[in-house]
Design an enzyme around this catalytic site. Structure first.
Site, PDB file in Angstrom:
ATOM      1  N   SER A 124      16.643  -7.341  -5.360  1.00 54.73           N
ATOM      2  CA  SER A 124      15.352  -7.442  -4.680  1.00 54.73           C
ATOM      3  C   SER A 124      14.402  -8.335  -5.447  1.00 54.73           C
ATOM      4  CB  SER A 124      14.734  -6.039  -4.551  1.00 54.73           C
ATOM      5  OG  SER A 124      13.363  -6.123  -4.210  1.00 54.73           O
ATOM      6  N   TYR A 148      11.979   1.951  -9.115  1.00 55.23           N
ATOM      7  CA  TYR A 148      12.929   1.340  -8.151  1.00 55.23           C
ATOM      8  C   TYR A 148      13.326  -0.045  -8.647  1.00 55.23           C
ATOM      9  CZ  TYR A 148      14.411  -1.560  -4.301  1.00 55.23           C
ATOM     10  OH  TYR A 148      15.098  -2.462  -3.526  1.00 55.23           O
ATOM     11  N   LYS A 152      17.075  -1.718 -10.014  1.00 53.11           N
ATOM     12  CA  LYS A 152      17.690  -2.962  -9.542  1.00 53.11           C
ATOM     13  C   LYS A 152      17.976  -3.891 -10.723  1.00 53.11           C
ATOM     14  CE  LYS A 152      18.024  -2.322  -5.111  1.00 53.11           C
ATOM     15  NZ  LYS A 152      19.347  -2.266  -4.458  1.00 53.11           N
TER      16      LYS A 152
HETATM   17  C1  WQD Z   1       3.884  -6.165   2.451  1.00 51.76           C
HETATM   18  C2  WQD Z   1       2.379  -6.423   2.521  1.00 51.76           C
HETATM   19  C3  WQD Z   1       1.061  -4.710   1.514  1.00 51.76           C
HETATM   20  C4  WQD Z   1       2.111  -1.585   4.402  1.00 51.76           C
HETATM   21  C5  WQD Z   1       8.442  -3.880  -0.734  1.00 51.76           C
HETATM   22  C6  WQD Z   1       9.170  -3.465  -1.959  1.00 51.76           C
HETATM   23  C7  WQD Z   1      10.284  -4.417  -2.243  1.00 51.76           C
HETATM   24  C8  WQD Z   1      11.149  -4.628  -1.029  1.00 51.76           C
HETATM   25  C9  WQD Z   1      10.308  -5.033   0.172  1.00 51.76           C
HETATM   26  C10 WQD Z   1      13.096  -3.273  -1.286  1.00 51.76           C
HETATM   27  C11 WQD Z   1       1.653  -6.084   1.235  1.00 51.76           C
HETATM   28  C12 WQD Z   1       0.791  -4.778   3.004  1.00 51.76           C
HETATM   29  C13 WQD Z   1       2.034  -2.795   3.728  1.00 51.76           C
HETATM   30  C14 WQD Z   1       0.961  -1.065   5.052  1.00 51.76           C
HETATM   31  C15 WQD Z   1      -0.281  -2.995   4.319  1.00 51.76           C
HETATM   32  N1  WQD Z   1      11.894  -3.470  -0.744  1.00 51.76           N
HETATM   33  N2  WQD Z   1       0.867  -3.478   3.683  1.00 51.76           N
HETATM   34  N3  WQD Z   1      -0.198  -1.798   4.986  1.00 51.76           N
HETATM   35  O1  WQD Z   1       5.390  -4.380  -1.061  1.00 51.76           O
HETATM   36  O2  WQD Z   1       6.026  -6.796  -0.561  1.00 51.76           O
HETATM   37  O3  WQD Z   1       7.817  -5.126  -0.959  1.00 51.76           O
HETATM   38  O4  WQD Z   1       9.322  -4.016   0.343  1.00 51.76           O
HETATM   39  O5  WQD Z   1      13.692  -4.013  -1.998  1.00 51.76           O
HETATM   40  O6  WQD Z   1      11.023  -3.857  -3.280  1.00 51.76           O
HETATM   41  O7  WQD Z   1       8.290  -3.512  -3.050  1.00 51.76           O
HETATM   42  O8  WQD Z   1       6.467  -5.032   1.154  1.00 51.76           O
HETATM   43  O9  WQD Z   1       6.058  -4.315   3.459  1.00 51.76           O
HETATM   44  O10 WQD Z   1       5.381  -2.757   1.562  1.00 51.76           O
HETATM   45  O11 WQD Z   1       4.053  -4.832   1.976  1.00 51.76           O
HETATM   46  O12 WQD Z   1      -1.347  -3.617   4.262  1.00 51.76           O
HETATM   47  O13 WQD Z   1       0.961   0.020   5.686  1.00 51.76           O
HETATM   48  O14 WQD Z   1       1.817  -5.593   3.531  1.00 51.76           O
HETATM   49  O15 WQD Z   1      -0.139  -4.481   0.772  1.00 51.76           O
HETATM   50  O16 WQD Z   1       0.609  -7.024   1.056  1.00 51.76           O
HETATM   51  P1  WQD Z   1       6.307  -5.349  -0.420  1.00 51.76           P
HETATM   52  P2  WQD Z   1       5.512  -4.144   2.081  1.00 51.76           P
END
Ligand code: WQD
Length: 336
Positions: A124, A148, A152
């Site tokens: 990841s 997490y 990885k």
């Molecule tokens: C994306 C953007 C949030 C939810 C995560 C894991 C990573 C990988 C992918 C496994 C950010 C914003 C999110 C919400 C929001 N997973 N957001 N409201 O954090 O980039 O990565 O998922 O491997 O390991 O860390 O993805 O989809 O959580 O967030 O505003 O309800 O959306 O702040 O800017 P992220 P995400």
């Protein structure tokens, strides 16, 4: 050629199994169905018009793994199985170290015992931590910030040590950016068993009426519209990246490669994209930043192109269209 796919009943796993079947591989899914769905595999078979084999088991069970590898004469492994909820890994880390690290060690042990030394590992972009430069290249420092991500990186390091000790292995480490969307049939997609922590499944659940509104975590980032920017990649593109990586495992090798598009989009852009795809309103509430989030994160995808001759081809419109198509046709996911 028979491929053992651990975690094949999950979101990325099921989409990869579909691409494998379509490409003519024989597939054995090894899954404990803690997060995956057996129904997803039934639908993969329906879309592909071919069957796959399913072994229900835990990757911490070496005997079961050896039995599956030997019974079906698997020659390569794609390893998806693991826990991925970042927040849960902070509040309850031990299951993540048991499943993701001990489970991977057990799998490698079982593979070595069966003389199977070709593996694709689902890593990841989280291993990069806070971007020190953008776009992120594979030589970016690895500075994980949560349990997490640490699991990885630990498995990546185990694979690198294994290859150093025995260079007869063929190892592909794939660092995913942000997988979204679903197969255009609308039959398979992401179906988190609990409240989604990731953006796109949450937006889709708001659009279909399962959730009242989306909380936007931070609108004061130094980005175009103040909200977080990520490199969203269509899950079908991601699945096809696995087949390209599998093809690169012919001779002994070890590589780590980014699977991303090289573009970034903000939270508000993704909300607009889902609004356009669904024709639905998507209420939002502005909240403070989520701990650990970076402002912007996106890949340099050039190494994947040069090494694997693979690049993403589906854009934001297709991602939003297919995310919505899955959710509106399966408002309760696989629980029909
Ligand atoms: C994306 C953007 C949030 C939810 C995560 C894991 C990573 C990988 C992918 C496994 C950010 C914003 C999110 C919400 C929001 N997973 N957001 N409201 O954090 O980039 O990565 O998922 O491997 O390991 O860390 O993805 O989809 O959580 O967030 O505003 O309800 O959306 O702040 O800017 P992220 P995400």
């Amino acid at each position: 050629m028979t491929i053992l796919v651990t975690g094949g009943a999950g979101y990325i796993g099921s989409h990869t199994c579909l691409e494998l079947l379509t490409a003519g591989y024989d597939v054995v899914v090894f899954d404990n169905f803690l997060n995956g769905h057996e129904e997803a595999l039934r639908r993969v078979e329906k879309i592909a018009g071919r069957s796959l084999r399913v072994v229900e088991g835990d990757i911490q069970d070496k005997v079961a793994l050896v039995h599956a590898l030997r019974t079906y004469q698997c020659t390569k492994v794609i390893h998806f199985a693991g826990l991925k909820a970042v927040g849960d890994s902070v509040s309850d880390p031990l299951p993540f170290y048991k499943n993701n690290v001990f489970g991977s060690i057990t799998l490698l042990d079982a593979m070595a015992e069966c003389g199977v030394k070709s593996i694709i590992f689902s890593s990841s972009a989280t291993v990069y931590g806070d971007p020190q430069w953008l776009p992120i290249t594979e030589d970016h420092p690895l500075t994980v910030k949560n349990p997490y991500g640490r699991t990885k990186l630990m498995v990546e390091n185990i694979l690198r040590d294994l290859f150093h000790a025995d260079p007869s292995w063929s190892i592909g480490i794939l660092r995913y950016f942000n997988p979204v969307g679903a197969h255009p049939s609308g039959l398979i997609g992401e179906d988190p068993r609990n409240e989604p922590t990731n953006l796109m499944p949450y937006i889709a659940q708001v659009a279909v009426g399962l959730r009242p509104y989306l909380r936007i975590w931070g609108d004061d980032y130094p980005t175009l519209d103040g909200t977080g920017e990520r490199d969203y990649i269509h899950v079908v593109d991601l699945a096809r990246g696995h087949l390209a990586a599998l093809a690169a495992l012919g001779a002994p090798t070890l590589f780590s490669v980014n699977l991303g598009t090289g573009e970034s989009h903000s939270v508000l852009e993704m909300v607009d994209g889902l609004k356009h795809a669904s024709g639905r309103e998507i209420p939002t509430e502005r909240h403070s930043r989520r701990e650990g989030d970076a402002a912007t994160c996106y890949a340099d995808p050039s190494f994947a192109k040069s090494l694997l001759n693979w690049e993403a081809s589906l854009g934001i419109q297709e991602m939003c269209r297919d995310q919505w198509n899955w959710r509106v046709n399966n408002p309760n996911g696989y629980d029909t």
